[in-house]
Design an enzyme around this catalytic site. Structure first.
Site, mmCIF file in Angstrom:
data_model
loop_
_atom_site.group_PDB
_atom_site.id
_atom_site.type_symbol
_atom_site.label_atom_id
_atom_site.label_comp_id
_atom_site.label_asym_id
_atom_site.label_seq_id
_atom_site.Cartn_x
_atom_site.Cartn_y
_atom_site.Cartn_z
ATOM 1 N N LEU A 160 50.778 108.495 32.749
ATOM 2 C CA LEU A 160 50.453 109.045 31.441
ATOM 3 C C LEU A 160 51.388 108.348 30.463
ATOM 4 O O LEU A 160 52.603 108.429 30.597
ATOM 5 C CB LEU A 160 50.649 110.567 31.414
ATOM 6 C CG LEU A 160 50.014 111.332 30.253
ATOM 7 C CD1 LEU A 160 48.511 111.090 30.179
ATOM 8 C CD2 LEU A 160 50.278 112.826 30.381
ATOM 9 N N ASP A 161 50.805 107.630 29.500
ATOM 10 C CA ASP A 161 51.586 106.771 28.614
ATOM 11 C C ASP A 161 52.687 107.534 27.889
ATOM 12 O O ASP A 161 52.586 108.739 27.657
ATOM 13 C CB ASP A 161 50.676 106.108 27.578
ATOM 14 C CG ASP A 161 49.708 105.116 28.204
ATOM 15 O OD1 ASP A 161 50.018 104.610 29.283
ATOM 16 O OD2 ASP A 161 48.651 104.867 27.591
ATOM 17 N N ILE A 162 53.685 106.788 27.439
ATOM 18 C CA ILE A 162 54.819 107.372 26.731
ATOM 19 C C ILE A 162 54.384 108.086 25.453
ATOM 20 O O ILE A 162 54.970 109.087 25.048
ATOM 21 C CB ILE A 162 55.868 106.277 26.420
ATOM 22 C CG1 ILE A 162 57.152 106.886 25.904
ATOM 23 C CG2 ILE A 162 55.318 105.229 25.456
ATOM 24 C CD1 ILE A 162 58.296 105.894 25.812
#
Length: 309
Positions: free
Chosen positions: A157-159
């Site tokens: 899950l992207d930053i």
């Protein structure tokens, strides 16, 4: 006068005839090939155990090394090949070890990376502490620091994304969610603006989705072309590979609902860029049958025994 006797002479015995090279011990049955697939349809034991949902491959190798696995009644050996119909049994010690493994659901905030720390950003696992456990978590588990050992994210899950992140010690769960043959659904709510300018570079570069907050139309549903919505559902490619069909529909005039069965790097952002949309916020709300629900941002809970993906 006696003449002294000369010392006896010793003749070196001829060397014994060379022995023929010893025949190599026969390779144990089932170990003629340690590749994933062998002759006559056999399969490497750890791969077969993973296929059957008994353990991850790494976990299976650990059990085999400890003598905890039997194949057709005989103690298994590392790397052995087995027939698809082989009877595989695991010892109670292995079952007990697996029963103590935990899976944790985290509502990941912005600014944390899913896995290892990078570029000065902390990993999501740093939030898995007793004080961050959701007060409404009714799973009958007690937190212990040992649960952090081998706890890894089952998916990314992207930053700059929030929502449901699954961390697990259980290789079976990881394989189910991110294994090479996984088709697990993941659902996202995505707030967008419409710039009207397609960005084809996003198809080949994840970096093409970065940039300042854009100007554009916020009542996107009223102006977004129907043919571009169809493209989001099916017809786009990333990095030279066509994407699998996705469910994409309007949640409200500013927000799209995506359901994907794959997880390429920054996939939704790059899909949107290609059709003139810019993502403002992205939140994962479901993985398989497990919902984010009311889990507060920055808090976590255990996956309960009755839950499954």
């Amino acid at each position: 006068m006696n003449t002294p006797k000369s010392p006896p002479s010793f003749r070196r015995a001829p060397p014994p005839p060379a022995k023929p090279p010893a025949a190599r011990a026969p390779i144990p049955a089932g170990q003629t090939n340690t590749a994933a697939h062998g002759a006559n349809g056999t399969i490497r034991l750890n791969k077969r155990m993973a296929e059957l949902g008994m353990a991850s491959r790494r976990e299976a190798d650990d059990w085999i090394a400890k003598g905890w696995v039997k194949v057709d009644g005989r103690v298994a050996e590392m790397g052995m090949q087995v027939a698809p119909d082989a009877r595989i049994e695991v010892a109670k010690q292995a079952q007990g070890q697996q029963a103590n493994q935990v899976t944790i659901l985290l509502n990941k905030p912005l600014g944390l990376v899913s896995g290892q720390a990078e570029d000065g950003h902390q990993p999501a696992i740093t939030l898995i502490q007793p004080q961050n456990r959701w007060a409404d978590d009714n799973a009958r588990f007690f937190f212990h620091p040992s649960q952090l050992k081998s706890l890894v994210p089952a998916g990314r899950l992207d930053i700059d994304s929030t929502g449901l992140l699954v961390l697990t010690q259980d290789g079976r769960v990881a394989r189910q969610l991110i294994g090479e043959d996984s088709r697990m659904e993941k659902e996202y709510l995505v707030r967008v603006v419409y710039t009207g300018v397609d960005n084809p570079a996003a198809a080949t570069s994840a970096a093409a989705t970065h940039g300042p907050k854009p100007e554009g139309v916020t009542d996107v549903q009223s102006v977004f072309p129907a043919e571009k919505l169809r493209l989001l559902r099916h017809g786009l490619s990333l990095d030279g590979q066509p994407l699998k069909p996705a469910t994409v529909e309007w949640q409200n005039p500013e927000q799209l609902r995506f359901v994907l069965t794959e997880g390429k790097k920054r996939q939704i952002r790059r899909m949107c860029e290609q059709v003139g949309l810019k993502v403002l916020a992205l939140k994962r709300v479901r993985v398989g049958k497990v919902m984010l629900g009311h889990l507060p941002l920055g808090q976590w809970r255990y996956l309960a025994p009755h839950e499954s993906f």
